[in-house]
Design a protein around this motif. Sequence first.
Motif, mmCIF file in Angstrom:
data_model
loop_
_atom_site.group_PDB
_atom_site.id
_atom_site.type_symbol
_atom_site.label_atom_id
_atom_site.label_comp_id
_atom_site.label_asym_id
_atom_site.label_seq_id
_atom_site.Cartn_x
_atom_site.Cartn_y
_atom_site.Cartn_z
ATOM 1 N N GLU A 76 18.628 45.229 9.715
ATOM 2 C CA GLU A 76 17.234 45.373 9.894
ATOM 3 C C GLU A 76 16.469 44.163 8.738
ATOM 4 O O GLU A 76 15.625 43.432 8.944
ATOM 5 N N LEU A 77 17.280 43.941 7.697
ATOM 6 C CA LEU A 77 17.131 42.675 6.810
ATOM 7 C C LEU A 77 16.986 41.586 7.429
ATOM 8 O O LEU A 77 16.280 40.667 7.172
ATOM 9 N N ILE A 78 18.178 41.374 8.175
ATOM 10 C CA ILE A 78 18.308 39.939 8.916
ATOM 11 C C ILE A 78 17.082 39.718 9.757
ATOM 12 O O ILE A 78 16.719 38.618 9.774
ATOM 13 N N SER A 79 16.526 40.848 10.476
ATOM 14 C CA SER A 79 15.557 40.741 11.428
ATOM 15 C C SER A 79 14.452 40.515 10.633
ATOM 16 O O SER A 79 13.622 39.604 11.120
ATOM 17 N N LYS A 80 14.180 41.401 9.795
ATOM 18 C CA LYS A 80 13.012 41.127 9.149
ATOM 19 C C LYS A 80 12.467 39.760 8.258
ATOM 20 O O LYS A 80 11.691 39.364 8.233
ATOM 21 N N TYR A 81 13.766 39.214 7.700
ATOM 22 C CA TYR A 81 13.756 38.050 6.739
ATOM 23 C C TYR A 81 14.161 36.794 7.607
ATOM 24 O O TYR A 81 13.993 35.668 7.142
ATOM 25 N N ASP A 82 14.398 37.253 8.979
ATOM 26 C CA ASP A 82 14.803 36.064 9.843
ATOM 27 C C ASP A 82 15.669 35.404 9.369
ATOM 28 O O ASP A 82 16.052 33.996 9.177
ATOM 29 N N LEU A 83 17.014 35.977 9.025
ATOM 30 C CA LEU A 83 18.083 35.317 8.538
ATOM 31 C C LEU A 83 19.364 35.056 9.321
ATOM 32 O O LEU A 83 19.375 35.876 10.320
#
Length: 591
Positions: A76-83
Motif C-alpha cells: 500500500e505504501l509503495i503504491s501511495k508514494y509511488d516508490l
Amino acid sequence: MNWFLVSIKKEKEHNKNISIKSKIQNEFPLCEVEETVFQSHNINMIYATNQSIHNKQFQFGDLFIIGDIKIHNKKELISKYDLEYGQSNESLVIQMYKRKGIACIDDLVGEFSFVIFDKRYNRVYAIRDQIGVKPLFWVCKKDEYIFSSDIFLLKDFFDVQDLNYEYFGEFYERNGTIDIPSTPFKQVNRISSGHYVLIEEEKEVVSRQYWDLSDIRNEIRYSNESEYFEKFYEILNEAVNCRLIKGKYNSVLLSGGLDSTSIYSLAKMNEENSIASVSAVFDELKECDERDYFEELLMKYEDEGNYVNLDNKLMFEDFPNNIPFTYEPNVSSISSEFSINIAKVSVKKGFYNVLSGFGGDQLLTGSLYITRDHLKKLRIKKLFSFLTDYSIYTNTSAYQNMINYTLKPNIVKNFVRNESEYYKTIEEKLKKIPTYSKKELYFEISNAKAHLYIDRTIGGITGTDMNHPFLDRRLIEFMYKIPGDLRFTPEYSKYILRKSMRNILTPTITDRLNKTTHLAYTYKSLKKNWDSIIKVIEHPIIVNELGLISKEEWKENVGKWRNGLETRSDFWTLLAIEIWIKKLMRKVELN
C-alpha cells in the motif's frame, strides 16, 4: 531479535566508537549476535541482531535512520508514494519522509521503533509504533542525546541506583501496565506508544501523540454478519502472514484455545511459508492438558506437533534467581519460565520465529457492557434477552447484572483504584468514546501492553522473535469500528472469531465454552518451592519502604497465594515490584 543504540552529539564530533555487542552478550550469555557500526561527524549508530546483517544502510544523503522496523503494509505504501519495490524498511521510511515529512508515520502499519536524524534542519525524531510492540528509550546528557531499543544498552549513560520512586506508585496504580514517559530510573525516559519525540537545536524536547485508538470516529456498517466475518478473516489472515518468514523457521505456541489455533490454521493455509506447532502438555496434571482439543486439529492438517512436558519443569525453581531480570518490573516475568521452556524447544527444533495468540482475549472478549449500548439505542428487547441468557449461563443475578453493566456501568472501577490519578486519567479518556463496547475495547488494548515487556527478555534468553498477530493495528482498528455485538453474545465470547474460523478449525474448538487454567501447575510449583519463596518475600520492601500495602494485608495475601485461594487483584503487581527491586539490589551488589 534486533537491538540498536544511537548517540547524537549536540555540537562536538564523536571521538570514540561505542559497541553494544558485549552488553547484549553479558545480559544474554547464550545469545550470538552480529553488530554493525556507523559513524559520521556527530552521530554514532550501532545495530545488532541475532540474525545475519545484509548491507545495513544508515545514511541517505542528509538523512540518517536506525531502528527495529517491521512494516506490514509495504504494498500500500509503495503504491501511495509511488516508490520502487525491493527497498529495505529503512529506505522505505526515508523515501516517505522525503515526500511527506514526519506526517508519513501516520501511514505506517507495523511494529517499529526508530530514530531519524535530519541533518539539514538539525532535527531528531524518535518514533514508536502505534500499539507499542517495540520499545524505545532515551537519555539526555550535557552535550548528547542517546536513544536505544533497551534500557540495559544505556547503562553507560545513567546510574542504575538513582531510582525514580514515583514510578513504582504509577506501576502499582496502573496494575503493571506502563506506557508513560517515566521509567524506574530518574535519568531514563520512555517514548510512549503512538508517540514521537522531536528534538531541535535550542528548543525544548517535544513529545507528540500521532495515534490513539480513541480518536477514531468512523464506523463500519455492513448489511449482514457474513460480511463482517469475511473481512475479519481477511485482516487476521494478513496479520498472520506478514509475521511469517520464508523457510522452515516458524512456529505457533499452540494451546487448545481459539486464539492460537486460529493463528496456526491460518498459517497452515499459506503454502509459501511453513509453520510448526509447539505445545505444553501434562501427563500428571491432567486438568492442565489440552491435547484433547488441539490434537484433532493437528490431524486435520496432517501435523505431528512438538510437545513440551511440564509436569516436572516447574515455576519458581531457585527462586527468585530463575525469574529473568528485566530493567523494569514486569508481572509476566514471574511466570515467564512457562513460556521460556516452550520457546527453548521451539528454537532447538529450528523454529525461532514464534507466533502466539496473545492479545486475542483483550481484543475479542466483549462483555455485558454491550447492554448499556442497547439501552441507549432503546433496544429493550435485546437488552433483556442478553441479561436473561447471560445470567442463566453464568448462574448470576440478572438484577445485579443490570445494575453493574446496564444502569450504573463503570468499566475501570474493578481494575483501577478509585483514588488514583490513573483512575481520573482513564475516566477522562473514556468520556470521549461514544459506546461502552468501544470503551471496554480501548481499556483492554491499553492493558495488553503489560505483557510485551517480557518478549525481548525471552527473545534474548532463547533466541526467539515473538509475534502477536492479534495486536495488528489494522485488526484493532477494525474491531473498534464494528458493532460491539460481534465481540460478545450471552452464550459465548469471541463471537466473530468463532464464526470466521469455523471452516478452518474443528468443532471441538469452535464449540468449546470452558477455558483451561494452569492453577494446578502453579500450585504444585508453589508447594515444592515454598521454603525458598517465603524467605524472599516475607519482609517486603513494598511494605517497609514504598508503603504500597500494609504488613498485615501482605501477610494475609501471601498465605492465600500459598494455599491456592483467591488473592487481591493487585497481588501479582505488588509481587512483581517486590521481586524486581530485590533482584536489582542483588545485581548492583554483584557489579
